[in-house]
Design an enzyme around this catalytic site. Structure first.
Site, PDB file in Angstrom:
ATOM      1  N   ASP A 173      39.718  -5.432 -41.233  1.00  0.00           N
ATOM      2  CA  ASP A 173      39.971  -4.954 -42.602  1.00  0.00           C
ATOM      3  C   ASP A 173      40.676  -6.063 -43.370  1.00  0.00           C
ATOM      4  OD1 ASP A 173      40.283  -3.412 -44.855  1.00  0.00           O
ATOM      5  OD2 ASP A 173      41.755  -2.048 -43.983  1.00  0.00           O
ATOM      6  N   CYS A 197      43.925   4.559 -47.528  1.00  0.00           N
ATOM      7  CA  CYS A 197      43.308   3.634 -48.471  1.00  0.00           C
ATOM      8  C   CYS A 197      44.114   3.638 -49.772  1.00  0.00           C
ATOM      9  CB  CYS A 197      41.846   4.018 -48.669  1.00  0.00           C
ATOM     10  SG  CYS A 197      40.906   2.874 -49.703  1.00  0.00           S
ATOM     11  N   HIS A 244      38.284  -0.360 -41.645  1.00  0.00           N
ATOM     12  CA  HIS A 244      38.952   0.397 -42.695  1.00  0.00           C
ATOM     13  C   HIS A 244      38.358   1.806 -42.722  1.00  0.00           C
ATOM     14  CE1 HIS A 244      40.988   0.615 -46.693  1.00  0.00           C
ATOM     15  NE2 HIS A 244      40.031   1.505 -46.928  1.00  0.00           N
TER      16      HIS A 244
END
Length: 308
Positions: free
Chosen positions: A245, A198, A276
């Protein structure tokens, strides 16, 4: 590649098939600060999920770090400790989790991997990732961006707010100085790879661009591109995306075009039907099959790029 014990999703943990996709989408908005917790819970309350209460679903989506341990902190094959270090390009002082294979020393050196956490500080899942890398024979170092504010608070909501309050350029500087530390470590071969998740995926892309003579291999997981200097990247990249995502995946076409234009050595994987955060084994977003495949690819990638 050193094998780890198989990680199974605990039965008390809801699988993704039990939860509507809208809930994952809303959690992604919440985790990235686009909506607050009240809005997130309010939206969850509008879903009709047979046999499951709001608190159960919210709990399944929220990280439970008691579940996120594949390698024990006292595994006999590794030596783990916390290390403070100077960060002249960042906040001045940093702290991270350093994990070294037990058989590595000044006479038997190893390549290194910098581990970059998400947008909430150095949580137990990221520490476990560092231990997995050490178990596979790499020196791993996972800095905590929240150290200037006292470190990861043990709570993701608080951690997110803390990280949001920090200067992003200084966080990047902290991680750059951590990469330099690894390159110069007494037990290091001088070869540095980086993996991040991330926000940490963004950092991986960013350091590859900003430190082309330091970062030799990068494995960003669902991270957005570097904002500058893509043309300077020398590292090989292995890029991991979740299929579901859109926020991150919308950035990929332009990034791929820039990588191709600058002849960067890269491979990109999109993991089907994943959300995600699918590698994070502390929530219902975890997809065991794809997470294990992605990790096998990552370790093999570092073996190939950092041990040559």
């Amino acid at each position: 590649m050193t094998s780890l014990s198989t990680k199974k999703t605990p039965s008390k943990h809801l699988s993704s098939s039990n939860i509507p996709q809208e809930a994952f989408d809303w959690y992604d908005e919440y985790a990235h600060g686009d909506i607050d917790r009240r809005t997130f819970l309010s939206r969850l309350g509008t879903l009709s999920i047979a046999g499951l209460t709001l608190s159960v679903v919210a709990g399944a989506l929220t990280p439970n770090y008691a579940l996120a341990e594949q390698v024990s902190f006292n595994d006999p094959d590794i030596i783990a400790s916390y290390l403070e270090f100077d960060t002249p390009n960042g906040h001045g002082k940093g702290r991270g989790y350093l994990v070294i294979p037990k058989n590595v020393n000044a006479d038997n050196k190893a390549p290194t991997v910098l581990v970059a956490h998400e947008n909430r500080g150095l949580n137990p899942y990221i520490e476990d990732v560092a231990r997995r890398l050490a178990k596979a024979g790499f020196i791993a170092f996972a800095p905590d961006a929240l150290f200037p504010l006292g470190g990861y608070p043990g709570n993701d909501d608080a951690g997110r707010e803390m990280q949001k309050s920090l200067d992003g350029n200084k966080i990047e500087g902290d991680f750059m100085d951590a990469a330099t530390l690894l390159q110069k470590h007494a037990f290091s071969t001088g070869k540095v790879g980086m993996v991040g998740f991330c926000y940490g995926g963004y950092l991986t892309n960013t350091l590859a661009a900003a430190m082309p003579d330091t970062i030799q291999a990068g494995a960003p997981y669902y991270g957005t591109p570097a904002k500058a200097n893509i043309e300077k990247i020398k590292a090989s990249l292995q890029i991991h995306f979740a299929e579901i995502d859109q926020r991150v995946n919308d950035t990929w076409p332009d990034y791929e075009k820039a990588l191709k234009a600058n002849k960067v050595d890269y491979t990109a994987y999109i993991y089907p039907k994943t959300n995600h955060g699918f590698h994070n084994d502390s929530t219902a977003r975890y997809d065991e099959k794809n997470a294990e495949l992605a990790w096998q690819r990552t370790v093999s990638f570092f073996d190939k790029t950092l041990r040559a």
